[in-house]
Design a protein around this motif. Structure first.
Motif, PDB file in Angstrom:
ATOM      1  N   ARG A 112     -14.799  -4.605   1.179  1.00  0.00           N
ATOM      2  CA  ARG A 112     -15.617  -4.912   2.361  1.00  0.00           C
ATOM      3  C   ARG A 112     -15.538  -3.772   3.377  1.00  0.00           C
ATOM      4  O   ARG A 112     -16.551  -3.383   3.964  1.00  0.00           O
ATOM      5  N   ALA A 113     -14.353  -3.218   3.573  1.00  0.00           N
ATOM      6  CA  ALA A 113     -14.192  -2.087   4.502  1.00  0.00           C
ATOM      7  C   ALA A 113     -14.978  -0.880   4.005  1.00  0.00           C
ATOM      8  O   ALA A 113     -15.615  -0.175   4.796  1.00  0.00           O
TER       9      ALA A 113
ATOM     10  N   ALA B 267      -7.197 -10.488  -2.824  1.00  0.00           N
ATOM     11  CA  ALA B 267      -7.567 -10.462  -1.404  1.00  0.00           C
ATOM     12  C   ALA B 267      -7.507  -9.033  -0.856  1.00  0.00           C
ATOM     13  O   ALA B 267      -8.378  -8.621  -0.075  1.00  0.00           O
ATOM     14  N   ILE B 268      -6.499  -8.280  -1.262  1.00  0.00           N
ATOM     15  CA  ILE B 268      -6.392  -6.879  -0.830  1.00  0.00           C
ATOM     16  C   ILE B 268      -7.589  -6.086  -1.343  1.00  0.00           C
ATOM     17  O   ILE B 268      -8.230  -5.344  -0.594  1.00  0.00           O
TER      18      ILE B 268
ATOM     19  N   ASP C  96     -10.507  -7.228  -2.190  1.00  0.00           N
ATOM     20  CA  ASP C  96     -11.708  -7.704  -1.499  1.00  0.00           C
ATOM     21  C   ASP C  96     -11.817  -7.092  -0.109  1.00  0.00           C
ATOM     22  O   ASP C  96     -12.884  -6.608   0.285  1.00  0.00           O
ATOM     23  N   ARG C  97     -10.709  -7.085   0.651  1.00  0.00           N
ATOM     24  CA  ARG C  97     -10.732  -6.485   1.999  1.00  0.00           C
ATOM     25  C   ARG C  97     -11.102  -5.012   1.942  1.00  0.00           C
ATOM     26  O   ARG C  97     -11.882  -4.515   2.747  1.00  0.00           O
ATOM     27  N   ARG C  98     -10.538  -4.301   0.998  1.00  0.00           N
ATOM     28  CA  ARG C  98     -10.819  -2.868   0.896  1.00  0.00           C
ATOM     29  C   ARG C  98     -12.262  -2.601   0.487  1.00  0.00           C
ATOM     30  O   ARG C  98     -12.884  -1.652   0.972  1.00  0.00           O
TER      31      ARG C  98
END
Length: 115
Positions: A104-105, A97-98, A100-102
């Motif tokens: 996307r950012a 999840a970390i 994936d978030r990074r």
């Protein structure tokens, strides 16, 4: 159960045993299938891991049978094994999840570019 990440072969063996009891060769086949052939456990590696996991209380012998004059031992996950596999799955999910978030950012910052 510790906070130390589980080694991949251990994770895969426990995952193979999560669905149902299996004998050694079935574990080898299931691990190969789960990983698309990327991980191929050798018999010596598998049986050393199974012995260690038994000593650690994460798996136990379910039953034994003789097939073509050879002993076939089936292993199953214990409650402690299920908890350990669950904890590792949650750890991996959180790490994914970390990432994936990074990603996307990063894409948002770069305006959708993926280079």
């Amino acid at each position: 159960m510790t906070d130390v990440p589980m080694r991949e072969p251990t994770f895969l063996v426990l995952t193979a045993l999560a669905a149902e009891p299996r004998h050694g060769y079935a574990v080898i086949e299931d691990v190969a299938e789960m990983t698309g052939g990327r991980v191929r456990l050798r018999a010596g590696t598998l049986y050393a891991a199974l012995d260690r996991l038994r000593v650690d209380g994460l798996i136990e012998v379910d039953r034994e049978e003789v097939v073509q004059s050879r002993l076939r031992r089936y292993y199953r996950l214990t409650g402690a094994g299920e908890q350990s596999l669950s904890a590792e799955t949650a750890r991996l999910r959180a790490q994914a999840a970390i990432a994936d978030r990074r990603l996307r950012a990063r894409r948002a910052t770069l305006g959708g570019a993926t280079t």
